[in-house]
Motif scaffolding. Structure first.
Motif, mmCIF file in Angstrom:
data_model
loop_
_atom_site.group_PDB
_atom_site.id
_atom_site.type_symbol
_atom_site.label_atom_id
_atom_site.label_comp_id
_atom_site.label_asym_id
_atom_site.label_seq_id
_atom_site.Cartn_x
_atom_site.Cartn_y
_atom_site.Cartn_z
ATOM 1 N N LEU A 205 37.063 13.831 -41.569
ATOM 2 C CA LEU A 205 37.422 12.972 -40.440
ATOM 3 C C LEU A 205 36.549 11.715 -40.426
ATOM 4 C CD1 LEU A 205 38.081 15.709 -37.733
ATOM 5 C CD2 LEU A 205 39.746 14.379 -39.043
ATOM 6 N N GLY A 206 35.263 11.900 -40.732
ATOM 7 C CA GLY A 206 34.374 10.741 -40.838
ATOM 8 C C GLY A 206 34.839 9.785 -41.923
ATOM 9 N N ALA A 207 35.334 10.352 -43.023
ATOM 10 C CA ALA A 207 35.814 9.524 -44.132
ATOM 11 C C ALA A 207 37.034 8.714 -43.713
ATOM 12 C CB ALA A 207 36.159 10.412 -45.329
ATOM 13 N N VAL A 208 37.933 9.345 -42.954
ATOM 14 C CA VAL A 208 39.139 8.636 -42.515
ATOM 15 C C VAL A 208 38.738 7.425 -41.679
ATOM 16 C CG1 VAL A 208 41.206 8.800 -41.079
ATOM 17 C CG2 VAL A 208 40.591 10.691 -42.596
ATOM 18 N N VAL A 209 37.846 7.649 -40.713
ATOM 19 C CA VAL A 209 37.434 6.557 -39.832
ATOM 20 C C VAL A 209 36.744 5.455 -40.638
ATOM 21 C CG1 VAL A 209 35.920 5.936 -37.918
ATOM 22 C CG2 VAL A 209 37.251 8.054 -37.828
ATOM 23 N N SER A 210 35.768 5.839 -41.479
ATOM 24 C CA SER A 210 34.988 4.790 -42.138
ATOM 25 C C SER A 210 35.835 4.019 -43.148
ATOM 26 C CB SER A 210 33.737 5.383 -42.789
ATOM 27 O OG SER A 210 34.066 6.443 -43.623
ATOM 28 N N GLY B 206 45.788 -2.256 -44.275
ATOM 29 C CA GLY B 206 45.892 -3.028 -45.511
ATOM 30 C C GLY B 206 45.810 -2.126 -46.732
ATOM 31 N N TYR B 207 46.364 -2.592 -47.836
ATOM 32 C CA TYR B 207 46.360 -1.792 -49.065
ATOM 33 C C TYR B 207 44.939 -1.405 -49.469
ATOM 34 C CZ TYR B 207 47.014 -0.380 -53.887
ATOM 35 O OH TYR B 207 46.985 0.322 -55.057
ATOM 36 N N GLY B 208 44.034 -2.378 -49.370
ATOM 37 C CA GLY B 208 42.658 -2.146 -49.799
ATOM 38 C C GLY B 208 41.906 -1.113 -48.967
ATOM 39 N N ARG B 209 42.419 -0.805 -47.774
ATOM 40 C CA ARG B 209 41.788 0.246 -46.964
ATOM 41 C C ARG B 209 42.513 1.571 -47.146
ATOM 42 N NH1 ARG B 209 39.448 -2.678 -41.934
ATOM 43 N NH2 ARG B 209 39.060 -4.719 -42.857
ATOM 44 N N GLU C 249 33.273 5.815 -52.349
ATOM 45 C CA GLU C 249 33.413 4.805 -51.307
ATOM 46 C C GLU C 249 32.679 5.171 -50.020
ATOM 47 O OE1 GLU C 249 36.068 5.827 -53.148
ATOM 48 O OE2 GLU C 249 37.219 4.065 -53.762
ATOM 49 N N LEU C 250 32.528 6.473 -49.767
ATOM 50 C CA LEU C 250 32.032 6.899 -48.459
ATOM 51 C C LEU C 250 30.610 6.411 -48.200
ATOM 52 C CD1 LEU C 250 33.365 10.545 -48.297
ATOM 53 C CD2 LEU C 250 34.454 8.421 -47.634
ATOM 54 N N PRO C 251 30.326 6.046 -46.944
ATOM 55 C CA PRO C 251 28.980 5.582 -46.609
ATOM 56 C C PRO C 251 27.942 6.692 -46.787
ATOM 57 C CG PRO C 251 30.435 5.520 -44.675
ATOM 58 C CD PRO C 251 31.263 5.932 -45.827
ATOM 59 N N LEU C 252 26.700 6.291 -46.934
ATOM 60 C CA LEU C 252 25.613 7.196 -47.297
ATOM 61 C C LEU C 252 25.491 8.451 -46.414
ATOM 62 C CD1 LEU C 252 23.517 7.380 -49.514
ATOM 63 C CD2 LEU C 252 21.915 6.198 -48.020
ATOM 64 N N ILE D 20 34.550 -6.557 -50.862
ATOM 65 C CA ILE D 20 34.457 -5.099 -50.998
ATOM 66 C C ILE D 20 35.193 -4.411 -49.854
ATOM 67 C CG2 ILE D 20 32.852 -3.149 -50.911
ATOM 68 C CD1 ILE D 20 30.794 -5.120 -52.248
ATOM 69 N N ARG D 21 34.958 -4.908 -48.633
ATOM 70 C CA ARG D 21 35.560 -4.288 -47.447
ATOM 71 C C ARG D 21 37.082 -4.263 -47.539
ATOM 72 N NH1 ARG D 21 34.980 -7.949 -42.475
ATOM 73 N NH2 ARG D 21 37.009 -8.681 -43.205
ATOM 74 N N GLU D 22 37.669 -5.368 -47.996
ATOM 75 C CA GLU D 22 39.124 -5.449 -48.048
ATOM 76 C C GLU D 22 39.694 -4.792 -49.299
ATOM 77 O OE1 GLU D 22 40.643 -6.080 -45.502
ATOM 78 O OE2 GLU D 22 39.131 -7.122 -44.329
ATOM 79 N N GLY D 23 38.821 -4.284 -50.160
ATOM 80 C CA GLY D 23 39.309 -3.567 -51.349
ATOM 81 C C GLY D 23 39.973 -4.465 -52.382
#
Lengths: 467, 189
Positions: free
Chosen positions: A120-125, A65-68, A138-141, B70-73
């Motif tokens: 790589l972690g960023a791509v997955v998350s 999706g665009y948002g991801r 955006e990246l998790p903690l 948030i998840r879907e941006g």
């Protein structure tokens, strides 16, 4: 162009025995991975540009999706490509400017491995939608913590190298790299950790301080460090003025950090803070002009070199884009202009000119300059390098200009409430179509560049002999 | 003093951090101390002072919906701020009533904030209560069925998961409702 540079290189390479030999493994690892991410994330970029034209594209798969994909594009380009390439190039130029080896290649290699694990972690998350909901952060903690660790490893390594330098006087690029390391540390901590303890407008203020300074105090100083190093190197001309470079550095150090609130002009944030941000945004013209004037003056009498010196083409085009983007910035900050362009498609046009047109051009030039030298081979193809320049140039200008015109037009329409919102969307369809095709050209630039680098690294084209 | 930085890395590092911290502290730590409205939730019972109402924290379902948002941006394309521009108050308005501008006290519980930077789709700061559940169901399935020319991607998985759909709609119905600027339950026909 390579002929000329190779000869200079041979002259340098044929140094007397016992001369300093740089290992450069860290620089190599960082550079190769950054180019790989440039290519992969370039595909993502084209996909999201296509989604503006064909919104149904891959729209049944949540991870596509665009948002991801948008945060993957932004984070991948900023941290996977540009920052990693900048780090590679500083691992290359700092030891050379200091006249010593890199303090620790082992630490450097560990940093490169950690950095790749983070990306790589960023791509997955990001594809999973594990998004903190803060732009550029955006990246998790856990990944944020890993970035801090990697940054300390990087900074420590370079500071130790600088502290052991053989030449006491420090060239301006060293200052900019030191500034980058220190400012980034605090800017990153603000944007990724301090925000966790705040809410609402207070948090937004910290977030914009980070977002603005991710460009202003991370990519700008390290980009200028590259430009200050590679423009004189690639043109074989001394820098015009050391004093002017000082003025640029100290004014940048003081002025940049004040401007975060200009991201919320007319928004729900105190008017006086908006005014402060505007005033300092206009003052940004000082460090910008100090740097740009210095580069132009350095090139005086040397412009003919642009005809066939590809790294120099990238560098000087980057300087022009830097000047333009930094002229736009202060202008957007004026309330009257902001009321039109803010939140429109003008803004991605502006942002891409800064990050691609200016800072990526500096890094690309650096890569074309560095790769033949550290691998001891000739560049695979000068002609392909020239083609990559023109693809980026034509695609880039197509991208920037259509988004400015489209965004400005969009802003005018928004300011006329008689026009329904959906009509302002439909009006921009041709703009997004041109943007998509410009994106294809820009991707061709990435393709030619990454293939050229890869073929040089893996190929067997040795340096021509001095004879 | 700046000359010293020419040959001393320590000096260069110290001065560049001092200069950075002047602006850094004055623009991040000081403003919330000066402007206390940033942290005070909106509450007004006096119609003479503008729209009345009270900001309340989101309940569990609404918070769950916010996480999906948030998840879907969603926030990459939809801002949540009615700016101090006449056109913004008209566009956020409803049936001829202009919307009040967004003020810091309406966002005190927002974590993360979702003000946004890009308005590819319309602003959502006052969207709460404008469209009913059925409208959102159709719209998420395919936005072009309701808004021809829209470039919003479809989100079929949000509709297919009944719990997620309920949560995200519950969240969206809260947007901009702290200020009582128009009657409740005024869904578009």
């Amino acid at each position: 162009m390579q002929e000329q540079i190779s000869r200079a290189e041979i002259a340098g390479g044929a140094a007397p025995s016992g001369a300093l030999v740089h290992e450069d493994t860290t620089a190599k690892w960082f550079l190769v991975s950054s180019v790989a991410y440039f290519f992969i994330v370039g595909i993502v970029a084209v996909v999201i540009a296509a989604k503006f034209v064909w919104p149904e594209l891959m729209s049944t798969i949540p991870a596509m999706g665009y948002g991801r994909l948008r945060p993957l594009h932004v984070n991948g380009m900023l941290f996977g490509w540009l920052l990693a390439a900048d780090m590679a190039l500083t691992y290359y130029l700092i030891p050379r400017l200091c006249g010593v080896r890199l303090w620790s290649e082992t630490l450097g290699k560990a940093t490169a491995i950690l950095w790749n694990a983070i990306i790589l972690g960023a791509v997955v998350s990001l594809l999973m939608g594990w998004n903190q909901g803060l732009e550029y952060a955006e990246l998790p903690l856990p990944l944020d913590v890993a970035v801090v660790v990697a940054w300390i490893m990087y900074g420590f390594n370079l500071f130790m190298t600088i502290s052991q330098r053989r030449y006491p006087a420090m060239y301006v690029s060293i200052w900019y790299v030191m500034g980058t390391i220190l400012w980034t540390a605090f800017v990153y901590l603000t944007g990724n950790f301090a925000v966790l303890f705040t809410t609402g407008v207070n948090q937004a203020n910290l977030n914009w301080m980070y977002v603005h300074n991710a460009v202003g105090l991370i990519f700008t100083p390290v980009g200028l460090a590259l430009a200050y190093y590679f423009i004189p190197k690639a043109s074989n001309t001394p820098l015009y003025s050391h004093k002017l470079s000082m003025i640029g550095f100290w004014s940048l150090a003081f002025v940049y950090v004040w401007t975060g609130a200009h991201h919320m002009l007319h928004g729900p944030i105190s008017q006086w803070l908006q005014t402060i941000a505007i005033a300092f945004s206009v003052m940004l013209l000082i460090p910008v002009w100090a740097a740009v004037y210095n580069f132009f003056a350095t090139m005086k009498g040397q412009w003919h070199q642009l005809r066939d010196n590809v790294p120099l083409k990238f560098l000087m085009s980057g300087v022009v884009f830097y000047l333009l983007t930094c002229f736009q910035g202060p202008m957007h900050s004026l309330r009257a202009v902001n009321a039109i362009v803010s939140k429109t498609d003008w803004i991605p046009g502006h942002a891409h000119m800064a990050v691609l047109g200016a800072f990526s051009f500096f890094a690309i030039a650096g890569a074309y300059y560095m790769v033949p030298r550290v691998w001891g081979k000739q560049l695979y193809s000068d002609s392909l390098a020239n083609w990559s320049y023109w693809m980026w140039m034509i695609g880039g200008i197509g991208f920037f200009v259509t988004l400015w015109l489209g965004g400005f037009w969009q802003g005018w329409q928004w300011n006329n409430p008689a026009i329904p919102f959906i009509d302002t969307v439909v009006a921009l369809e041709p703009v997004w179509l041109v943007r998509f095709f410009s994106g294809i050209l820009m991707f061709a630039g990435i393709l030619f560049f990454s293939y050229n680098i890869l073929a040089t690294v893996l190929g067997e084209k040795p340096k021509p002999t001095a004879a | 003093m700046l000359r010293k930085a020419d040959t001393s890395a320590t000096w260069a590092a110290i001065i560049s951090l001092v200069l950075f911290f002047i602006g850094g502290i004055l623009t991040t730590v000081v403003p919330p101390l000066v402007d206390t409205t940033w942290a005070k939730p909106f509450e007004n019972a006096d119609p003479a002072k503008g729209p009345t109402g009270k900001l309340t924290p989101l309940n569990e379902l609404q918070l769950q919906g916010r996480q999906i948002y948030i998840r879907e941006g969603c926030w990459y394309c939809h801002t949540q701020q009615t700016r101090t521009l006449l056109a913004d108050t008209k566009r956020s308005g409803w049936k001829g009533v202009d919307s009040p501008v967004s003020t810091p006290d309406e966002f005190v519980y927002d974590d993360p904030h979702l003000f946004g930077t890009k308005r590819t789709g319309p602003d959502l700061s006052r969207v709460g209560g404008k469209y009913d559940e059925q409208w959102h169901r159709t719209h998420f399935r395919n936005p072009r069925d309701l808004v021809p020319g829209s470039i919003m991607p479809p989100y079929p998985w949000l509709v297919e998961d009944a719990a997620e759909f309920k949560a995200i709609v519950a969240y969206m119905q809260t947007l901009g409702r702290a200020k009582d600027w128009r009657p409740d339950n005024d869904y578009e026909e």
